[in-house]
Write an enzyme that holds these catalytic residues in place. Structure first.
Site, mmCIF file in Angstrom:
data_model
loop_
_atom_site.group_PDB
_atom_site.id
_atom_site.type_symbol
_atom_site.label_atom_id
_atom_site.label_comp_id
_atom_site.label_asym_id
_atom_site.label_seq_id
_atom_site.Cartn_x
_atom_site.Cartn_y
_atom_site.Cartn_z
ATOM 1 N N THR A 120 0.852 -1.188 0.000
ATOM 2 C CA THR A 120 0.000 0.000 0.000
ATOM 3 C C THR A 120 0.890 1.241 0.000
ATOM 4 O O THR A 120 1.629 1.484 0.955
ATOM 5 C CB THR A 120 -0.918 0.010 1.234
ATOM 6 O OG1 THR A 120 -1.725 -1.173 1.227
ATOM 7 C CG2 THR A 120 -1.820 1.237 1.228
ATOM 8 N N GLU A 148 -4.068 -4.871 -2.681
ATOM 9 C CA GLU A 148 -4.712 -6.046 -2.091
ATOM 10 C C GLU A 148 -5.840 -5.610 -1.155
ATOM 11 O O GLU A 148 -5.810 -4.525 -0.587
ATOM 12 C CB GLU A 148 -3.671 -6.892 -1.337
ATOM 13 C CG GLU A 148 -2.847 -6.142 -0.294
ATOM 14 C CD GLU A 148 -3.552 -5.984 1.031
ATOM 15 O OE1 GLU A 148 -4.491 -6.762 1.302
ATOM 16 O OE2 GLU A 148 -3.180 -5.084 1.797
ATOM 17 N N LEU A 150 -7.115 -8.008 1.305
ATOM 18 C CA LEU A 150 -7.176 -9.232 2.093
ATOM 19 C C LEU A 150 -7.477 -8.907 3.549
ATOM 20 O O LEU A 150 -6.852 -8.029 4.145
ATOM 21 C CB LEU A 150 -5.854 -9.990 2.010
ATOM 22 C CG LEU A 150 -5.337 -10.316 0.604
ATOM 23 C CD1 LEU A 150 -3.970 -10.976 0.699
ATOM 24 C CD2 LEU A 150 -6.321 -11.201 -0.142
ATOM 25 N N PHE A 246 -19.579 -3.823 9.111
ATOM 26 C CA PHE A 246 -18.816 -2.776 9.784
ATOM 27 C C PHE A 246 -19.715 -1.814 10.577
ATOM 28 O O PHE A 246 -19.365 -0.671 10.798
ATOM 29 C CB PHE A 246 -17.946 -1.994 8.792
ATOM 30 C CG PHE A 246 -16.825 -2.818 8.218
ATOM 31 C CD1 PHE A 246 -15.574 -2.827 8.808
ATOM 32 C CD2 PHE A 246 -17.035 -3.624 7.111
ATOM 33 C CE1 PHE A 246 -14.552 -3.615 8.294
ATOM 34 C CE2 PHE A 246 -16.027 -4.422 6.592
ATOM 35 C CZ PHE A 246 -14.781 -4.409 7.188
ATOM 36 N N GLN A 248 -20.762 -2.826 13.706
ATOM 37 C CA GLN A 248 -20.735 -3.434 15.025
ATOM 38 C C GLN A 248 -20.046 -2.478 16.003
ATOM 39 O O GLN A 248 -18.837 -2.238 15.893
ATOM 40 C CB GLN A 248 -19.999 -4.782 15.003
ATOM 41 C CG GLN A 248 -20.755 -5.885 14.257
ATOM 42 C CD GLN A 248 -20.751 -5.711 12.755
ATOM 43 O OE1 GLN A 248 -19.730 -5.377 12.159
ATOM 44 N NE2 GLN A 248 -21.886 -5.940 12.118
ATOM 45 N N CYS A 257 -3.930 -2.353 8.967
ATOM 46 C CA CYS A 257 -4.360 -1.569 7.805
ATOM 47 C C CYS A 257 -5.110 -0.289 8.165
ATOM 48 O O CYS A 257 -4.681 0.803 7.797
ATOM 49 C CB CYS A 257 -5.235 -2.435 6.892
ATOM 50 S SG CYS A 257 -4.323 -3.723 6.023
ATOM 51 N N LYS A 317 -8.689 -8.763 16.320
ATOM 52 C CA LYS A 317 -9.960 -9.377 15.962
ATOM 53 C C LYS A 317 -9.770 -10.887 16.017
ATOM 54 O O LYS A 317 -8.636 -11.386 16.008
ATOM 55 C CB LYS A 317 -10.429 -8.933 14.580
ATOM 56 C CG LYS A 317 -9.606 -9.468 13.420
ATOM 57 C CD LYS A 317 -10.259 -9.092 12.090
ATOM 58 C CE LYS A 317 -9.501 -9.701 10.921
ATOM 59 N NZ LYS A 317 -10.141 -9.391 9.625
#
Length: 429
Positions: A120, A148, A150, A246, A248, A257, A317
């Site tokens: 990135t 990406e 991912l 997204f 929550q 990221c 997470k």
């Protein structure tokens, strides 16, 4: 095709293993010798579901090899750059590894090759890299931006089932080369210029981070007016224009990221004379969520000084062992500053050097050991193990007032309260 992947981090290793599994011959360059030896032996340096099997299969089948020597990229058809671009204290992206790799490529590439940038990088950097490093290689190196998307914990699935493949290139030939690399994957190709492709990555992550911070602000307001964020978010997410992902509410985003990319995009904006006020608010809200959680815990316990607090979950997470920018670490630091005694448990997380300085705390081998004699527990990662835990037994081994702060709103509050706990969630009146 013969492919070289430079960098064996999350992105590079997933790319190398998946491409080898798809039939390509892949050479992966990793400067860390011990890590390289581990990978050559078929062992993962981190946890990612499904990746270990692909690694072992690729190495055993001779499709995947590892080397510490950058010279091994010679005579390959495609070079994929997947080195780290960490965030500096001021938010700027540290491009040191990118510049080092580009120097090597410009010196070593003697045959026509397609250079795919997976790391990135700030929008506009690809054009600068071509001018700075590749101007003497005109016609030999085709530069492509192929960001990406991912997600840690499901990276292999995301590789083979992407929602789109973004390709930023200057020639149709370069685009076709990238398409041939992903010939076994069914997904729409979004073809554009290089700078636009670079922007897609930042814009996507910034928008998702915005959704998280937005719902956390709504959750904070729910507490003040006596509403419950769970049915609120569910109903809001049923609107097709919004979507339920997204939304929550909890302790905010973490990982490698979102924090890095939101800060990086804010720095890029400022550098170009644009004040991205919305993004600044997203970053501020996310940092504040950890503070609000500790303040809530302090109110429930009257004081944190001398209290024993159990932290359940260290990874940012579930499904990963990654603790980078994890909310749990911020909370541990704040609890330590307040004089609390902290115990912690996580079924998978590994505290690496990039976790930063932490106060002294006890890392336990199981959740009940962490909860023993604790006055309160904080759920910071919604591992299934915590949802299925014997909370009745936990009540017996904890000390009054037995507070459960559900930082991820993953427990059943009625069940927890019926056992005699004091329960507090995020955005739940």
């Amino acid at each position: 095709m013969l492919v070289s992947v430079i960098g064996a981090g999350y992105v590079g290793l997933v790319a190398a293993c998946c491409l080898a599994n798809s039939g390509h011959r892949v050479k992966c360059v990793e400067h860390d010798r011990s890590k390289c030896e581990m990978l050559a032996g078929g062992l993962l340096p981190f946890y990612e579901e499904g990746l270990g099997d692909l690694l072992a299969r690729g190495v055993k089948g001779g499709k995947l090899s590892f080397s510490t020597e950058i010279e091994s990229i010679k005579n390959t058809e495609i070079i994929i750059v997947a080195v780290g671009t960490p965030s500096r204290p001021d938010g700027k992206v540290d491009l040191g590894q990118i510049f080092g790799v580009m120097t090597d490529i410009s010196e070593l590439a003697t045959e026509p090759v397609t250079l795919i940038m997976k790391s990135t990088v700030p929008p506009g950097l690809g054009l600068q890299l071509q001018k700075r490093f590749l101007f003497q290689k005109s016609g030999k190196i085709a530069y492509v931006s192929n960001p990406e998307f991912l997600r840690e914990g499901r990276a292999v699935k995301d590789w083979y089932q992407p929602e789109r493949i973004v390709v930023g290139a200057e020639t149709p030939e370069a685009v076709e080369t990238v398409k041939s690399l992903y010939s076994d994957i069914e997904a729409p190709f979004c073809v554009m210029d290089i700078s636009s492709a670079e922007m897609v990555k930042y814009a996507s992550n910034a928008f998702l981070a915005t959704k998280i911070s937005f719902i956390n602000e709504i959750a904070n307001l729910c507490e003040l007016v006596g509403a419950d964020i769970i049915p609120v978010a569910r109903a809001v997410g049923m609107d097709g224009r919004i979507g339920g992902s997204f939304l929550q509410a909890g302790l905010g985003y973490g990982g490698s990221c979102f924090p890095k990319d939101t800060k990086g995009l804010d720095f890029i904006s400022t550098l170009n004379g644009h004040t991205f006020n919305l993004l600044k608010a997203v970053i501020e809200v996310n940092a504040r969520q950890r503070i609000l959680a500790v303040r809530k815990l302090s109110r429930l316990l009257d004081s944190l000084c001398g209290k024993k607090i159990a932290i359940l979950g260290l990874s940012f997470k579930p499904g990963t062992d990654d603790t980078r920018e994890s909310p749990s670490l911020d909370i541990i630091r704040m609890l330590g500053d307040e004089g609390a005694e902290v115990t912690a448990y996580d079924p998978m997380a590994v505290l690496r050097q990039n976790a930063g300085p932490l106060p002294e705390f006890t890392l336990c081998g199981d959740p009940l050991a962490a909860l023993t004699s604790s006055h309160a527990a904080v759920i910071t990662t919604e591992w299934r193990e915590f949802l299925d835990m014997d909370w009745e037994k936990a009540w017996k081994i904890m000390s009054p007032p037995r507070v459960i702060l559900d930082g991820r709103n993953c427990l059943d509050p009625h069940k927890i309260k019926s056992l005699g706990f004091q329960y507090a969630g995020m955005g739940r009146a």
